[in-house]
Write an enzyme that holds these catalytic residues in place. Structure first.
Site, PDB file in Angstrom:
ATOM      1  N   ASP A   1       2.092   0.454  -0.626  1.00 34.12           N
ATOM      2  CA  ASP A   1       0.907   1.232  -1.020  1.00 34.12           C
ATOM      3  C   ASP A   1       1.088   1.957  -2.346  1.00 34.12           C
ATOM      4  O   ASP A   1       0.533   3.033  -2.560  1.00 34.12           O
ATOM      5  CB  ASP A   1       0.526   2.246   0.083  1.00 34.12           C
TER       6      ASP A   1
ATOM      7  N   LYS B   1      -0.037  -1.808  -6.133  1.00 37.16           N
ATOM      8  CA  LYS B   1       0.330  -3.091  -6.759  1.00 37.16           C
ATOM      9  C   LYS B   1      -0.902  -3.878  -7.171  1.00 37.16           C
ATOM     10  O   LYS B   1      -0.891  -4.572  -8.184  1.00 37.16           O
ATOM     11  CB  LYS B   1       1.179  -3.927  -5.787  1.00 37.16           C
TER      12      LYS B   1
ATOM     13  N   GLY C   1      -2.260  -4.691   2.402  1.00 41.52           N
ATOM     14  CA  GLY C   1      -3.630  -4.391   1.998  1.00 41.52           C
ATOM     15  C   GLY C   1      -3.637  -4.018   0.533  1.00 41.52           C
ATOM     16  O   GLY C   1      -2.919  -3.122   0.118  1.00 41.52           O
ATOM     17  N   HIS C   2      -4.383  -4.761  -0.247  1.00 40.35           N
ATOM     18  CA  HIS C   2      -4.519  -4.434  -1.668  1.00 40.35           C
ATOM     19  C   HIS C   2      -5.950  -3.971  -1.889  1.00 40.35           C
ATOM     20  O   HIS C   2      -6.879  -4.682  -1.526  1.00 40.35           O
ATOM     21  CB  HIS C   2      -4.364  -5.692  -2.530  1.00 40.35           C
TER      22      HIS C   2
ATOM     23  N   GLN D   1       4.028  -4.941   0.614  1.00 39.39           N
ATOM     24  CA  GLN D   1       4.890  -3.850   1.081  1.00 39.39           C
ATOM     25  C   GLN D   1       5.752  -3.314  -0.076  1.00 39.39           C
ATOM     26  O   GLN D   1       5.311  -3.350  -1.204  1.00 39.39           O
ATOM     27  CB  GLN D   1       5.757  -4.279   2.277  1.00 39.39           C
TER      28      GLN D   1
HETATM   29  P1  IMP Z   1       4.999  -4.768  10.233  1.00 33.92           P
HETATM   30  O1  IMP Z   1       5.129  -5.268   8.840  1.00 33.92           O
HETATM   31  O2  IMP Z   1       3.590  -4.852  10.773  1.00 33.92           O
HETATM   32  O3  IMP Z   1       5.993  -5.382  11.174  1.00 33.92           O
HETATM   33  O4  IMP Z   1       5.335  -3.180  10.226  1.00 33.92           O
HETATM   34  C1  IMP Z   1       6.629  -2.696   9.947  1.00 33.92           C
HETATM   35  C2  IMP Z   1       6.570  -1.436   9.107  1.00 33.92           C
HETATM   36  O5  IMP Z   1       6.097  -1.749   7.802  1.00 33.92           O
HETATM   37  C3  IMP Z   1       5.627  -0.356   9.646  1.00 33.92           C
HETATM   38  O6  IMP Z   1       6.189   0.919   9.351  1.00 33.92           O
HETATM   39  C4  IMP Z   1       4.368  -0.559   8.814  1.00 33.92           C
HETATM   40  O7  IMP Z   1       3.587   0.632   8.728  1.00 33.92           O
HETATM   41  C5  IMP Z   1       4.974  -0.931   7.490  1.00 33.92           C
HETATM   42  N1  IMP Z   1       4.067  -1.748   6.656  1.00 33.92           N
HETATM   43  C6  IMP Z   1       3.778  -3.052   6.794  1.00 33.92           C
HETATM   44  N2  IMP Z   1       2.936  -3.459   5.828  1.00 33.92           N
HETATM   45  C7  IMP Z   1       2.703  -2.387   5.050  1.00 33.92           C
HETATM   46  C8  IMP Z   1       1.938  -2.182   3.842  1.00 33.92           C
HETATM   47  O8  IMP Z   1       1.301  -3.088   3.291  1.00 33.92           O
HETATM   48  N3  IMP Z   1       1.958  -0.926   3.348  1.00 33.92           N
HETATM   49  C9  IMP Z   1       2.672   0.090   3.906  1.00 33.92           C
HETATM   50  N4  IMP Z   1       3.403  -0.062   5.013  1.00 33.92           N
HETATM   51  C10 IMP Z   1       3.424  -1.284   5.572  1.00 33.92           C
END
Ligand code: IMP
Length: 443
Positions: free
Chosen positions: A13, A16, A40-41, A227
């Site tokens: 977040d 990007k 999410g972008h 991420q």
């Molecule tokens: P997962 O990717 O759904 O398995 O989640 C694992 C961890 O990564 C959790 O703490 C999510 O909140 C975090 N996470 C996954 N995708 C994002 C993102 O795009 N932005 C911020 N945190 C993310």
């Protein structure tokens, strides 16, 4: 010709999408190399008089630019139903998605992955990771266990069904006996995925060859991470991480390129830090621990944390969850510079800090009387680290209408200079608002 990597240096977040938007004019391919629809972008694109806000989860942000071929690379995990829905939404908004290319090597998120993500989080109780519940972890786990189904399996339904039967036997046993859920039927899944296969067929391509041919033809490839560095499976704050490799090294495996193809690695860094989900966060504001409530943090009541969330509109694009917020952490920034081999920084959301009279920047962690300038080698140190803060004066003025870096208040420029000095990597751009025009190039 070169590949450029855009990578988040914090917990995701960082903005990007905005950086990709700015760079997209100069590239021919934009590639998503890892993750899935957990990302999410938010992109505000187009003509400044009629800007469009688009929220993307799986489709590379390059889809918005006619000069760009968007690519979903080998390292991505793909939920076909979600992707098709996203494509339909884009088409309804008048965006041409016909150039999208999808690697046959990408792994498929299956219904049992989503279900397992949900039930295992519940099972973990207070130890839960706070995943996005999109099935990301279970899909990557099956990839590593070599029982995953890939996009290319959709085009030989006999093989698809054989693989599905094998894996579903085990998944159903776990779902029903361990988690007390109803078993799933292979025939239902096969029917559902056969429909997806037909709709996705026009987009499937040998993306690795496509990108190499492009590079040989002098085209520029932008590798777009989802991420961030601290969510990296190997280099992040394990186990509070995602299940893929957002770091620049992951861009290579996730797209099928080699190190010599990469010319620039651009770190996207927020002027403060946010995190969604569970896990340690030394500079967090508004938290409950004595460190977060200490005089050093400047936020004994938690009010500054609330202000940062509200002014920065820190709510997740994918899940809508309120993000945790905190002061800039230079220890993390230094770590990200090393682990990604950053060549430059794109600093985002400087305008949000106008809401604070005094700013704090963490330059080291203190643990049992020792100061750590670099990311500590053991998780316990990180969990109990007390930030050592520098204090800098705020500027108060609204920055969102500033059009030239030199016109920023001198306190704002001093803040950027200090971050650059602490991170050791040039800050090339500073963003003061969501629109493309609100990006100041630092000369
Ligand atoms: P997962 O990717 O759904 O398995 O989640 C694992 C961890 O990564 C959790 O703490 C999510 O909140 C975090 N996470 C996954 N995708 C994002 C993102 O795009 N932005 C911020 N945190 C993310």
């Amino acid at each position: 010709m070169p590949a450029w990597v855009v990578v988040g240096t914090q917990w995701g977040d960082e903005g990007k999408g905005k950086a990709t938007d700015l760079l997209a004019d100069d590239v021919e391919y934009v590639v998503r190399y890892q993750g899935g629809n957990n990302a999410g972008h938010t992109i505000i694109a187009g003509d400044p008089t009629h800007p469009r806000t688009l929220k993307l989860h799986l489709v590379p942000s390059g889809v918005l630019y006619p000069n760009v071929t968007p690519v979903i690379g080998d390292g991505v995990v793909l939920d076909p139903g979600v992707l098709l829905e996203e494509l339909d939404t884009l088409v309804a908004q008048g965006i041409d998605v016909s150039k999208l290319k999808i690697s046959g090597n990408a792994h498929l998120i299956m219904p049992y992955h989503r279900e397992l993500d949900r039930v295992t989080e519940r099972y973990l109780g207070r130890q839960k990771l706070g995943t996005t519940k999109r099935g990301i972890g279970p899909t990557y786990a099956d990839k590593a266990a070599r029982v995953g189904l890939r996009v290319q399996d959709l085009y030989d339904m006999k093989i698809f069904r054989e693989k599905l039967d094998v894996v579903l036997k085990e998944k159903n046993a776990v779902l029903s006996r361990v988690y007390n859920r109803l078993p799933m039927r292979a025939a239902d899944i096969e029917t559902e995925y056969a429909v997806y296969a037909e709709r996705l067929r026009p987009y499937i391509a040998d993306t690795m060859t496509l990108l190499h041919d492009g590079l040989e033809d002098g085209k520029t490839v932008l590798l777009e991470g989802a991420q961030g560095t601290l969510l990296d499976l190997d280099h992040g704050t394990y186990p509070f991480v995602t299940s893929s490799n957002p770091v620049a090294g992951g861009a290579l495996t996730g797209a099928g390129l080699g190190p010599k193809d990469v010319e620039r690695v651009i770190g996207i860094t927020k002027a403060y830090v946010t995190r969604v989900g569970a896990g340690p966060f030394p500079t967090e504001l508004g938290g409950e621990s004595s460190v977060q409530r200490s005089a050093a943090s400047g936020d004994p009541t938690g009010e500054l944390g609330e202000r940062m969330t509200d002014v920065g509109q820190e709510y997740g694009t994918t899940t809508g969850r309120r993000r945790r917020v905190g002061w800039f952490d230079a220890v993390l920034a230094r770590y990200a510079a090393r682990v990604n081999g950053l060549t430059e920084h794109f600093l985002t959301k400087l305008d949000v800090l106008s809401a604070f009279e005094t700013l704090r920047v963490c330059r080291a962690y203190r643990y049992q009387g020792t100061d750590y300038d670099h990311f500590p080698p053991h998780q316990s140190i990180f969990h109990h680290a007390e930030p050592v803060y520098d204090q800098l004066p705020g500027w108060g003025d609204d920055l969102t209408a500033v059009g030239d870096y030199a016109d920023l208040p001198k306190e704002a420029r001093a803040y950027v200079d200090r971050l650059e000095e602490l991170c050791g990597v040039p800050i090339r751009w500073v963003s003061v608002g969501p629109a493309r025009s609100q990006t100041l190039e630092r000369t």
